[in-house]
Design a protein around this motif. Structure first.
Motif, short mmCIF file in Angstrom:
data_model
loop_
_atom_site.label_atom_id
_atom_site.label_comp_id
_atom_site.label_asym_id
_atom_site.label_seq_id
_atom_site.Cartn_x
_atom_site.Cartn_y
_atom_site.Cartn_z
N UNK A 239 0.82 -1.22 0.00
CA UNK A 239 0.00 0.00 0.00
C UNK A 239 0.85 1.27 0.00
N UNK A 240 2.18 1.07 0.04
CA UNK A 240 3.16 2.17 -0.04
C UNK A 240 3.08 3.13 1.14
N UNK A 241 2.52 2.68 2.25
CA UNK A 241 2.50 3.52 3.44
C UNK A 241 3.88 3.61 4.08
N UNK A 242 4.63 2.53 4.01
CA UNK A 242 6.00 2.52 4.53
C UNK A 242 7.01 2.11 3.47
N UNK A 243 6.58 1.37 2.46
CA UNK A 243 7.45 0.99 1.35
C UNK A 243 7.58 2.12 0.35
N UNK A 244 8.49 1.95 -0.59
CA UNK A 244 8.74 2.98 -1.60
C UNK A 244 8.80 2.36 -2.98
N UNK A 245 8.19 3.04 -3.94
CA UNK A 245 8.22 2.55 -5.32
C UNK A 245 9.65 2.53 -5.85
N UNK A 246 10.52 3.36 -5.26
CA UNK A 246 11.93 3.36 -5.69
C UNK A 246 12.59 2.01 -5.45
N UNK A 247 12.12 1.29 -4.44
CA UNK A 247 12.72 0.01 -4.11
C UNK A 247 12.47 -1.06 -5.17
N UNK A 248 11.42 -0.89 -5.97
CA UNK A 248 11.08 -1.91 -6.96
C UNK A 248 11.10 -1.37 -8.39
N UNK A 249 11.54 -0.14 -8.57
CA UNK A 249 11.47 0.47 -9.91
C UNK A 249 12.30 -0.30 -10.93
N UNK A 250 13.35 -0.98 -10.48
CA UNK A 250 14.19 -1.75 -11.40
C UNK A 250 13.47 -2.95 -11.99
N UNK A 251 12.34 -3.33 -11.39
CA UNK A 251 11.60 -4.51 -11.85
C UNK A 251 10.27 -4.19 -12.53
N UNK A 252 9.87 -2.94 -12.54
CA UNK A 252 8.52 -2.60 -12.99
C UNK A 252 8.27 -2.91 -14.46
N UNK A 253 9.31 -2.90 -15.27
CA UNK A 253 9.14 -3.18 -16.71
C UNK A 253 9.35 -4.65 -17.06
N UNK A 254 9.62 -5.47 -16.10
CA UNK A 254 9.87 -6.89 -16.37
C UNK A 254 8.54 -7.62 -16.58
N UNK A 255 8.54 -8.57 -17.50
CA UNK A 255 7.33 -9.34 -17.77
C UNK A 255 7.05 -10.36 -16.67
#
Length: 329
Positions: A32-48
Motif C-alpha cells: 500500500x506504499x504507506x512505509x514501502x517505496x516505489x523506488x525500491x522496486x522500480x528496477x523490476x517494474x518493466x519486467x514481464x
C-alpha cells in the motif's frame, strides 16, 4: 514458480523480489506504499515476470485477484512496534492482514511463508532463543508489546489454519535485519538512525544505557534464509529463526557506525532515559538467536559480519539521503 509477496516495496520485500526473479521465478507483489517505496522496486517494474499492485493487505478481494496464480505467498507486510504509543494500526493491520493471506492459501492449500519476529521472545532471560523458547512479555498497559502480541496471534492462527484446514505454513522469526533499502527512521532499526545522525553531524540517541544487546543480520543473509525456507516443503507447519548470532551492544553499534562513517574523535552520543519515552516503554536487554534448526534443516549460514555489512549500508544510505534531499518541495 510464481510467488506472491505482501509488502513487496519494503526493505525485505524488494530485496526478496530481486532474489526470486534472479533465480528464475515469477513475482506478483502488493504494497500500500504507506512505509514501502516505489523506488525500491522500480528496477523490476518493466519486467514481464514481475507484477506490482498497490493494495492493502486488509483488502481480501483485491489480494485474491492479484494472487490468483501464485503458487505460494510470502507475507511480509506488517506494522511494527508502536514506539510512540499508537498500537491500533499494529494490532488491526497485522491480525487482519495475516487472516486474509491465510484465507487465500486455503484455496488450493498453497503454502504460506509468514514473517514473524524475535520480539515474541520478549523478556525471556534464557538465551540464545530457540524456536521452542518461551514468550515472556510485559503487561498489556505498555503499548510496545502489542507488536509481539500481534505476531504471536498470527503464529497461533497460522498453526490453527494448518490444523483445521490443512494450509501448509512456514513461520520465520527475523532478528535485526539491516542493509541497502532499510527504512531511514527508527522503523529501519537503530543502525539506520545512527547512520543518519552521523552523516548529518548530529548526536546518536541511545535509549537507556546502551548496554542492551542485539544481533544484526545483513539483508543478503536474511534473503538467503527466506528463499531456502520458501522452497522447503518437508513439514506441513514449521518455524525457523533467521538471524546472525553475533551479539553486540547498542553502544558498540553506535561507536562502530561513528568509525565507519569516517568521523574523527569520540562518537557523539546522547543517552535518552527510558522514562522520557511515551507509553511507559520497556526494552529487551538481550536478544540472540539459536539458528541450529535453520542451519541443520535449511543449510542457512549467515556470512556477513556486522562491520562488513555496514560498509555498503552506509554507502547506500548516503545516496538515499541525498536523493531525499534533492526532491522538490
Amino acid at each position: 514458480m510464481n510467488f506472491g509477496i505482501t509488502g513487496v516495496a519494503g526493505f525485505i520485500g524488494s530485496n526478496l523480489a530481486d532474489a526470486l526473479l534472479s533465480a528464475g521465478h515469477e513475482v506478483v507483489g502488493i504494497d500500500n506504499l504507506s512505509m514501502g517505496s516505489i523506488r525500491n522496486i522500480e528496477q523490476n517494474l518493466d519486467r514481464s515476470d514481475f507484477k506490482f499492485h498497490q493494495i492493502d493487505v486488509r483488502d481480501l478481494a483485491a489480494m485474491g485477484e492479484a494472487f490468483s496464480n501464485a503458487d505460494r505467498i510470502v507475507h511480509l507486510a506488517a506494522y511494527k512496534i508502536p514506539r510512540y504509543g499508537n498500537a491500533i494500526d499494529t494490532l488491526e493491520i497485522n491480525s487482519q492482514g495475516s487472516r486474509n493471506v491465510l484465507e487465500l492459501c486455503r484455496d488450493g492449500n498453497r503454502r504460506l511463508i509468514m514473517a514473524s519476529t524475535s520480539d515474541i521472545y520478549g523478556k525471556n532471560l534464557n538465551l540464545p532463543f530457540s524456536e521452542t523458547s518461551d514468550s515472556v512479555l510485559g503487561p498489556t498497559t505498555i503499548p510496545r508489546w502489542s507488536y509481539a502480541v500481534s505476531k504471536l496471534f498470527d503464529e497461533h492462527m497460522a498453526f490453527a489454519y494448518n490444523s483445521s484446514y490443512g494450509v501448509p505454513v512456514t513461520i520465520l522469526r527475523f532478528f535485526g535485519s539491516y542493509g541497502p533499502r532499510q527504512h531511514l527512521s527508527w522503523w529501519g532499526g537503530p543502525q539506520s538512525v545512527f547512520i543518519a545522525a552521523c552523516i548529518n553531524g548530529e548526536a546518536m540517541e541511545i535509549h537507556g544505557d546502551g548496554q542492551q544487546t542485539r544481533s544484526f543480520t545483513y539483508i543478503a543473509d536474511l534473503i538467503d534464509g527466506i528463499v531456502r525456507a520458501s522452497l522447503y516443503d518437508a513439514e506441513p507447519a514449521t518455524v525457523f529463526n533467521l538471524g546472525n548470532a553475533q551479539e553486540v551492544t547498542i553502544l558498540e553499534l553506535a561507536r562502530l557506525v561513528h568509525e565507519l562513517c569516517g568521523r574523527s574523535g569520540q562518537a557523539n552520543i546522547k543517552m535518552v532515559p527510558y522514562k522520557t519515552l511515551s507509553g511507559n516503554y520497556e526494552d529487551v536487554m538481550r536478544r540472540i538467536p539459536d539458528i541450529t534448526r535453520a542451519r541443520t534443516v535449511l543449510g542457512f549460514e549467515p556470512k556477513v559480519e556486522l562491520r562488513e555489512g555496514l560498509h555498503p549500508t552506509i554507502k547506500w544510505q548516503r545516496l538515499a539521503m541525498g536523493l531525499v534531499e534533492a526532491q522538490p518541495a
